[in-house]
Design an enzyme around this catalytic site. Structure first.
Site, PDB file in Angstrom:
ATOM      1  N   ASP A  94      -2.687  35.683 -14.086  1.00 56.31           N
ATOM      2  CA  ASP A  94      -3.464  36.445 -13.724  1.00 56.31           C
ATOM      3  C   ASP A  94      -4.446  36.089 -15.256  1.00 56.31           C
ATOM      4  OD1 ASP A  94      -1.384  37.942 -12.815  1.00 56.31           O
ATOM      5  OD2 ASP A  94      -1.975  39.596 -13.009  1.00 56.31           O
ATOM      6  N   GLU A 153      -7.524  39.481 -11.093  1.00 50.58           N
ATOM      7  CA  GLU A 153      -7.487  40.525 -11.361  1.00 50.58           C
ATOM      8  C   GLU A 153      -7.778  41.554 -12.738  1.00 50.58           C
ATOM      9  OE1 GLU A 153      -3.613  43.676 -10.597  1.00 50.58           O
ATOM     10  OE2 GLU A 153      -3.127  42.797 -12.412  1.00 50.58           O
ATOM     11  N   ASN A 154      -7.375  40.799 -13.835  1.00 54.02           N
ATOM     12  CA  ASN A 154      -7.494  40.807 -15.122  1.00 54.02           C
ATOM     13  C   ASN A 154      -8.818  40.130 -15.216  1.00 54.02           C
ATOM     14  OD1 ASN A 154      -4.412  40.984 -14.727  1.00 54.02           O
ATOM     15  ND2 ASN A 154      -5.742  42.587 -15.857  1.00 54.02           N
ATOM     16  N   ASN A 209      -3.342  45.303  -8.560  1.00 47.59           N
ATOM     17  CA  ASN A 209      -3.209  46.948  -7.873  1.00 47.59           C
ATOM     18  C   ASN A 209      -5.410  47.372  -9.240  1.00 47.59           C
ATOM     19  OD1 ASN A 209      -1.829  45.746 -10.494  1.00 47.59           O
ATOM     20  ND2 ASN A 209      -2.110  47.540 -11.312  1.00 47.59           N
ATOM     21  N   HIS A 210      -5.876  46.356  -9.800  1.00 49.04           N
ATOM     22  CA  HIS A 210      -6.555  46.045 -11.001  1.00 49.04           C
ATOM     23  C   HIS A 210      -7.958  46.170 -10.224  1.00 49.04           C
ATOM     24  CE1 HIS A 210      -4.528  48.052 -13.873  1.00 49.04           C
ATOM     25  NE2 HIS A 210      -3.974  46.913 -14.212  1.00 49.04           N
ATOM     26  N   HIS A 223       2.141  40.396  -5.586  1.00 48.77           N
ATOM     27  CA  HIS A 223       1.885  41.136  -6.947  1.00 48.77           C
ATOM     28  C   HIS A 223       2.089  42.468  -7.153  1.00 48.77           C
ATOM     29  CE1 HIS A 223      -1.347  41.629 -10.107  1.00 48.77           C
ATOM     30  NE2 HIS A 223      -1.090  42.414  -9.972  1.00 48.77           N
ATOM     31  N   HIS A 230       1.530  39.771 -12.312  1.00 53.84           N
ATOM     32  CA  HIS A 230       1.443  41.420 -11.861  1.00 53.84           C
ATOM     33  C   HIS A 230       1.735  41.133 -13.721  1.00 53.84           C
ATOM     34  CE1 HIS A 230       0.821  45.596 -12.409  1.00 53.84           C
ATOM     35  NE2 HIS A 230       2.459  45.296 -12.528  1.00 53.84           N
ATOM     36  N   HIS A 290       2.587  39.426 -15.953  1.00 58.42           N
ATOM     37  CA  HIS A 290       2.300  38.271 -16.752  1.00 58.42           C
ATOM     38  C   HIS A 290       2.504  38.325 -17.976  1.00 58.42           C
ATOM     39  CE1 HIS A 290      -2.143  40.825 -17.239  1.00 58.42           C
ATOM     40  NE2 HIS A 290      -1.385  40.675 -15.833  1.00 58.42           N
TER      41      HIS A 290
END
Ligand SMILES: [Fe+2]
Ligand SMILES: [Fe+2]
Length: 268
Positions: free
Chosen positions: A8, A39-40, A67-68, A150, A175, A177
């Site tokens: 991520d 995603e981040n 999810n983000h 994820h 996810h 991290h």
């Protein structure tokens, strides 16, 4: 085929680590293809079309997410036109975007499948059943397949590794991290790691300024997140795949620190 999977990418610190380190890593480790979870990538949550393009230009071939992914609404239209940016496969039908893609590389086609776990996350469709169906579809075109799962729960990711052992080249978790030290090639030839880790600010709570999260734990009052500053960490895995069988020969973890100097290291 040597595949680099970057964990991520978190905010500008993560993107900066990618810009700085990726060209050298590609050369040193003779990388044929790069996949990253993005995603981040935008301010620690979500990704924008501009930032996705920036990551593609930096040498990333496929961006997975989680999810983000839905944070910025402009990404919805972009997901419809950019097949190399994935959202988790197991959202219900009619959700924009795709959860898998097949890409040409100099060493042959690679399929990338992105699913999301359900434990402690939204109750979407079954990642195991959806994932297996998709893997079977992709397998008609190529034996080289990497899945990004994820997910929050270690058990769900470990179970996916065993479930797909021998069917895919690699199952890589994202996810949470924090890079795990359980990388191995399973008996059927699937490379596995529970979490590839995060590429972003090192002295943080999974990317966010640590003081904010400590305060949240102490008070239970909602806070607005802020991307941490300072030194960065680049977390990834390198997977070596036999191109004809699609089985993996090895998986190696990478964790590289990028020290910030002078003024860059200050600030709150
Ligand atoms: Fe993340
Ligand atoms: Fe996530």
């Amino acid at each position: 085929m040597r595949i680099l999977f970057i964990g991520d990418i978190f905010g500008e610190p993560g993107r900066s680590a990618v810009r700085e380190l990726l060209p050298g890593i590609r050369k040193e480790h003779r990388i044929d293809f790069v996949i990253a979870n993005g995603e981040n990538a935008a301010g620690g949550m979500g990704i924008t079309p501009v930032i996705a393009q920036e990551l593609f230009s930096a040498g990333i071939g496929v961006i997975t997410s989680g999810n983000h992914i839905w944070k910025y609404k402009e990404i919805i239209e972009f997901l419809k036109i950019e097949p190399k940016l994935l959202r988790p496969l197991n959202y219900p039908p009619d959700v924009p975007g795709s959860g898998s893609v097949i890409v040409d590389t100099p060493k042959g086609k690679i399929g990338v499948v992105n699913v999301m776990g359900r434990t402690f996350l939204s109750g979407i469709e079954c990642p195991f059943r959806c994932g297996l169906d998709e893997v079977n579809r992709v397998k008609e075109k190529t034996n080289i397949i990497l899945m990004d799962i994820h997910a929050e729960a270690t058990s769900e990711k470990v179970a996916m590794g065993w479930f797909l052992d021998g069917m895919v080249s690699a199952v890589v978790g994202t996810h949470t991290h924090v890079q795990t030290a359980d990388e191995r090639v399973l008996p059927g030839g699937t490379a596995y790691i529970t979490d590839a880790g995060m590429t972003g600010p090192r002295d943080s709570v999974i990317g966010v300024k640590k003081e904010i999260i400590i305060k949240k734990f102490l008070t239970q009052v909602p806070v607005s997140f802020e991307v941490a500053k300072g030194d960065q960490i680049f977390c990834a895995v390198i997977i070596e795949v036999d191109e004809s069988s699609g089985k993996s020969r090895g998986i190696q973890r990478l964790q590289i620190e990028v020290k910030m100097t002078g003024e860059e290291n200050h600030g709150s």
